[in-house]
Motif scaffolding. Structure first.
Motif, mmCIF file in Angstrom:
data_model
loop_
_atom_site.group_PDB
_atom_site.id
_atom_site.type_symbol
_atom_site.label_atom_id
_atom_site.label_comp_id
_atom_site.label_asym_id
_atom_site.label_seq_id
_atom_site.Cartn_x
_atom_site.Cartn_y
_atom_site.Cartn_z
ATOM 1 N N VAL A 220 22.707 86.700 127.166
ATOM 2 C CA VAL A 220 22.685 86.676 125.702
ATOM 3 C C VAL A 220 23.915 85.933 125.194
ATOM 4 N N LEU A 221 23.817 85.479 123.955
ATOM 5 C CA LEU A 221 24.940 84.840 123.257
ATOM 6 C C LEU A 221 24.966 85.353 121.819
ATOM 7 N N HIS A 222 25.569 86.513 121.627
ATOM 8 C CA HIS A 222 25.644 87.113 120.292
ATOM 9 C C HIS A 222 26.882 86.591 119.565
ATOM 10 N N TRP A 223 26.769 85.376 119.060
ATOM 11 C CA TRP A 223 27.917 84.750 118.416
ATOM 12 C C TRP A 223 28.398 85.534 117.193
ATOM 13 N N ARG A 224 27.439 86.206 116.528
ATOM 14 C CA ARG A 224 27.774 86.865 115.260
ATOM 15 C C ARG A 224 28.072 88.350 115.421
ATOM 16 N N HIS A 225 28.205 88.810 116.632
ATOM 17 C CA HIS A 225 28.538 90.216 116.858
ATOM 18 C C HIS A 225 29.896 90.512 116.201
ATOM 19 N N PRO A 226 30.003 91.618 115.432
ATOM 20 C CA PRO A 226 31.270 91.916 114.737
ATOM 21 C C PRO A 226 32.481 91.962 115.673
ATOM 22 N N ALA A 227 32.285 92.562 116.842
ATOM 23 C CA ALA A 227 33.414 92.652 117.779
ATOM 24 C C ALA A 227 33.821 91.270 118.283
ATOM 25 N N ILE A 228 32.832 90.390 118.494
ATOM 26 C CA ILE A 228 33.138 89.034 118.961
ATOM 27 C C ILE A 228 33.850 88.251 117.869
ATOM 28 N N ARG A 229 33.425 88.439 116.639
ATOM 29 C CA ARG A 229 34.122 87.772 115.534
ATOM 30 C C ARG A 229 35.574 88.241 115.444
ATOM 31 N N LYS A 230 35.746 89.543 115.623
ATOM 32 C CA LYS A 230 37.099 90.092 115.579
ATOM 33 C C LYS A 230 37.948 89.504 116.692
ATOM 34 N N MET A 231 37.382 89.433 117.897
ATOM 35 C CA MET A 231 38.123 88.890 119.022
ATOM 36 C C MET A 231 38.346 87.391 118.878
ATOM 37 N N ALA A 232 37.402 86.690 118.246
ATOM 38 C CA ALA A 232 37.555 85.242 118.070
ATOM 39 C C ALA A 232 38.816 84.924 117.271
ATOM 40 N N LEU A 233 39.076 85.748 116.243
ATOM 41 C CA LEU A 233 40.282 85.527 115.447
ATOM 42 C C LEU A 233 41.535 85.771 116.277
ATOM 43 N N LEU A 234 41.473 86.827 117.107
ATOM 44 C CA LEU A 234 42.612 87.111 117.973
ATOM 45 C C LEU A 234 42.768 86.035 119.038
ATOM 46 N N PHE A 235 41.627 85.575 119.580
ATOM 47 C CA PHE A 235 41.665 84.536 120.602
ATOM 48 C C PHE A 235 42.301 83.257 120.070
ATOM 49 N N ALA A 236 42.006 82.929 118.819
ATOM 50 C CA ALA A 236 42.526 81.681 118.250
ATOM 51 C C ALA A 236 44.050 81.659 118.337
ATOM 52 N N GLY A 237 44.665 82.779 117.899
ATOM 53 C CA GLY A 237 46.122 82.843 117.962
ATOM 54 C C GLY A 237 46.636 82.905 119.382
ATOM 55 N N MET A 238 45.954 83.688 120.218
ATOM 56 C CA MET A 238 46.417 83.839 121.588
ATOM 57 C C MET A 238 46.237 82.555 122.389
ATOM 58 N N SER A 239 45.183 81.806 122.087
ATOM 59 C CA SER A 239 44.989 80.536 122.769
ATOM 60 C C SER A 239 46.148 79.593 122.470
ATOM 61 N N VAL A 240 46.586 79.591 121.218
ATOM 62 C CA VAL A 240 47.746 78.779 120.854
ATOM 63 C C VAL A 240 48.969 79.250 121.633
ATOM 64 N N MET A 241 49.159 80.574 121.688
ATOM 65 C CA MET A 241 50.325 81.126 122.367
ATOM 66 C C MET A 241 50.308 80.812 123.856
ATOM 67 N N MET A 242 49.167 81.057 124.521
ATOM 68 C CA MET A 242 49.078 80.801 125.954
ATOM 69 C C MET A 242 49.189 79.309 126.252
ATOM 70 N N GLY A 243 48.581 78.506 125.377
ATOM 71 C CA GLY A 243 48.686 77.063 125.547
ATOM 72 C C GLY A 243 50.122 76.583 125.431
ATOM 73 N N LEU A 244 50.872 77.177 124.487
ATOM 74 C CA LEU A 244 52.280 76.812 124.329
ATOM 75 C C LEU A 244 53.087 77.171 125.571
ATOM 76 N N ASN A 245 52.793 78.341 126.161
ATOM 77 C CA ASN A 245 53.505 78.731 127.380
ATOM 78 C C ASN A 245 53.258 77.742 128.509
ATOM 79 N N GLN A 246 52.001 77.331 128.675
ATOM 80 C CA GLN A 246 51.688 76.351 129.712
ATOM 81 C C GLN A 246 52.272 74.983 129.364
ATOM 82 N N LEU A 247 52.299 74.648 128.069
ATOM 83 C CA LEU A 247 52.918 73.397 127.636
ATOM 84 C C LEU A 247 54.396 73.379 128.002
ATOM 85 N N ASN A 248 55.025 74.538 127.915
ATOM 86 C CA ASN A 248 56.429 74.645 128.286
ATOM 87 C C ASN A 248 56.620 74.304 129.763
#
Length: 543
Positions: A220-248
């Protein structure tokens, strides 16, 4: 978190330490194989550059941040009683992972030469071509490590902490075996082949462990699941953070590529202490604590959350300060004993030993900072972490540029340490604004005592090791080990005696957990009446 629950967390941490040591030993074994066959050579530089690409791409999208976002949400979902909905959400995330990281793997194959030229312009064309070929071999590990991260997160949410470590341990052994078996025929490419096969094994082991645990995969791909939407917002910031660490990391290798050939490998060897010391002790404590902190945060119990956070921070400092200090004192003989064989020469030992003291401060801060990062994850506060990471990485890269010419690799290590300190100070300040400062002053006073006592420990260890150098026949391999063991044992024993005398009682929590775990085996660290009465009271006071 009640005292009994807190005790269970630290009992789990104590049980994880031996397995974590075993796992880290296997990872060091992999590095020893690389050191033996390739030393600090341009070929190993090429592999390290190639290996950083899938790590950066994966971290910028999912790998490394997944469990921090997913565990609190899945714990909340399972706690609500709707397991079917929880596993539908989990399946959707797994499927999204395959699509996202599969695309990244393909892109890294297509643009490998361009990526290498951008990251390691100081390499010769021969080794740039080698790095490009290695990137193509390693590309699939981005997808495999992402899947392993999903499975690890599910196991953590189920309070199953041993299986992920066992999977890493066995996968590493398989990777080593594949590397050794193929190294004579394909050279440096055997490291990439071992990494790929090991990643496959890690995923397979964790999938097998889910049998009988109630997990149900769905296509399944429940793109609109409330929990997935909530995590997507968190992922956006964390992806930036983890990417910055690897960029370092990539920025460090960028500057190192302009230095003497083998400099990237030398810096990587100096960083091994983070894998051995920080991950073993810090993560063994934090791993079982994280779901509990997530649960406290979800219930809004900030006072208990704060007390447990400061207790964990003090306990990590209690272990890491003396351990890192001893590693600096014994760095040269330890590096020679562990790495100096095969293609790894005495000159390589001197180069690594010269860099390590400057990097040790960064390793210490990174280890202590793990609990700070996990606290933000448990609170699902991503924005402060992004701010902290951007500040620390920006400071680090700026100092890389300023210090690499006058100081070489040592300058890159100093930049890492200053950047780590700057990030940690800002992180503590932001976290205190969220959870409060009520327990901070007492915790700071205890950590100051730990720093002072660790300084005494390091001084005594250095004096003992130096004094025994003048004993006849004291320079053989086993006698050097013996000198290190004697100096470490005496200084650590003195440290443990001085801790309670100076009012630092946090080590009793680990001692109590160890006593509870060893009691069924017939080993009594304390008398039974102390375990049942006095110890419980001490645990309550420590919190």
């Amino acid at each position: 978190m009640p005292g009994a629950s807190r005790e269970r967390v630290f009992e789990s941490a104590v049980m994880l330490v031996p397995l974590s040591l075993l796992t880290k030993a296997s990872l060091i074994g992999r590095d020893l194989v690389a050191a033996y066959f390739f030393g600090a050579t341009p070929a190993l530089d090429a592999f390290l550059v190639a290996d950083s690409i899938p790590r950066f791409l994966g971290s910028a999208l999912l790998v490394g941040s997944f469990s921090m976002v997913f565990v609190p949400v899945l714990v909340e979902q399972l706690g609500g009683g709707d397991e079917r909905e929880a596993w539908a959400m989990t399946s959707s995330l797994a499927n999204i992972t395959v699509l996202l990281l599969g695309s990244v793997s393909l892109a890294s194959c297509l643009f490998a030469p361009t990526i290498v030229t951008a990251i390691a312009p100081g390499m010769t064309s021969e080794y740039q071509e080698m790095a490009s070929a290695l990137i193509r071999m390693l590309a699939v590990t981005t997808l495999l490590i992402g899947l392993a991260e999903v499975l690890r997160s599910v196991l953590y949410a189920q309070r199953s902490f041993l299986v992920p470590m066992i999977a890493v341990f066995l996968a590493t052994l398989i990777a080593i075996a594949i590397t050794v078996a193929s190294i004579s025929s394909i050279g440096i490419y055997s490291l990439a082949l071992g990494a790929v096969v090991g990643a496959v094994a890690r995923v397979a082991i964790q999938i097998t462990s889910q049998r009988g645990k109630g997990a149900r995969y769905q296509l399944v791909l429940h793109w609109r699941h409330p929990a997935i939407r909530k995590m997507a917002l968190l992922f956006a910031g964390m992806s930036v953070m983890m990417g910055l660490n690897q960029l370092n990391t990539m920025a460090t290798r960028y500057f190192a590529s302009w230095l003497e050939p083998g400099s990237i490998a030398v810096y990587n060897y100096a960083s091994l202490a983070e894998t051995v010391l920080v991950d073993t002790f810090a993560l063994s404590l934090i791993t079982p604590l994280f779901p509990e902190m997530s649960s406290l945060a979800s219930r809004g119990e900030m006072a208990e959350f704060r007390r447990n956070f400061y207790l964990a921070l003090r306990t990590i400092a209690l272990v890491l300060f003396p351990v890192i200090g001893l590693s600096v004192v014994f760095r040269t003989p330890a590096i020679a004993i562990v790495l100096e064989r095969g293609a790894f020469t005495s000159q390589d030992t001197e180069r690594v030993a010269a860099v390590y003291p400057f990097l040790a401060v960064a390793i210490l801060v990174w280890g202590s900072g793990r609990i700070i990062t996990f606290a933000f994850y448990a609170l699902q506060q991503v924005r402060p972490l992004v701010i902290v990471t951007a500040w620390g990485v920006g400071l680090n890269i700026a100092l890389d540029w300023l210090l690499v010419r006058p100081m070489g690799l040592a300058g890159l290590a100093v930049a890492a340490s200053v950047g780590a300190i700057g990030g940690a100070v800002l992180a503590i300040w932001l976290l205190g604004g969220i959870v409060g400062w009520e327990d901070a002053s007492a915790g700071a006073a205890i950590i100051a005592k730990i720093v002072f006592l660790s300084g005494i420990l390091v001084t005594v260890a250095w004096l003992l090791f130096t004094a025994t150098e003048y004993i006849p026949f004291s320079k053989g391999l086993w006698l050097v080990w013996g000198r290190i063991a004697v100096a470490s044992s005496v200084s650590v024993a003195m440290y443990l005696v001085l801790l309670p005398l100076c009012g630092v009682r946090d080590f009793q929590l680990v001692q109590t957990a160890l006593s509870s775990r060893l009691a069924p085996l017939g080993v009594s660290i304390r008398r039974r009446n102390h375990q049942d009465g006095w110890t419980r009271k001490k645990l309550h006071k420590l919190s």
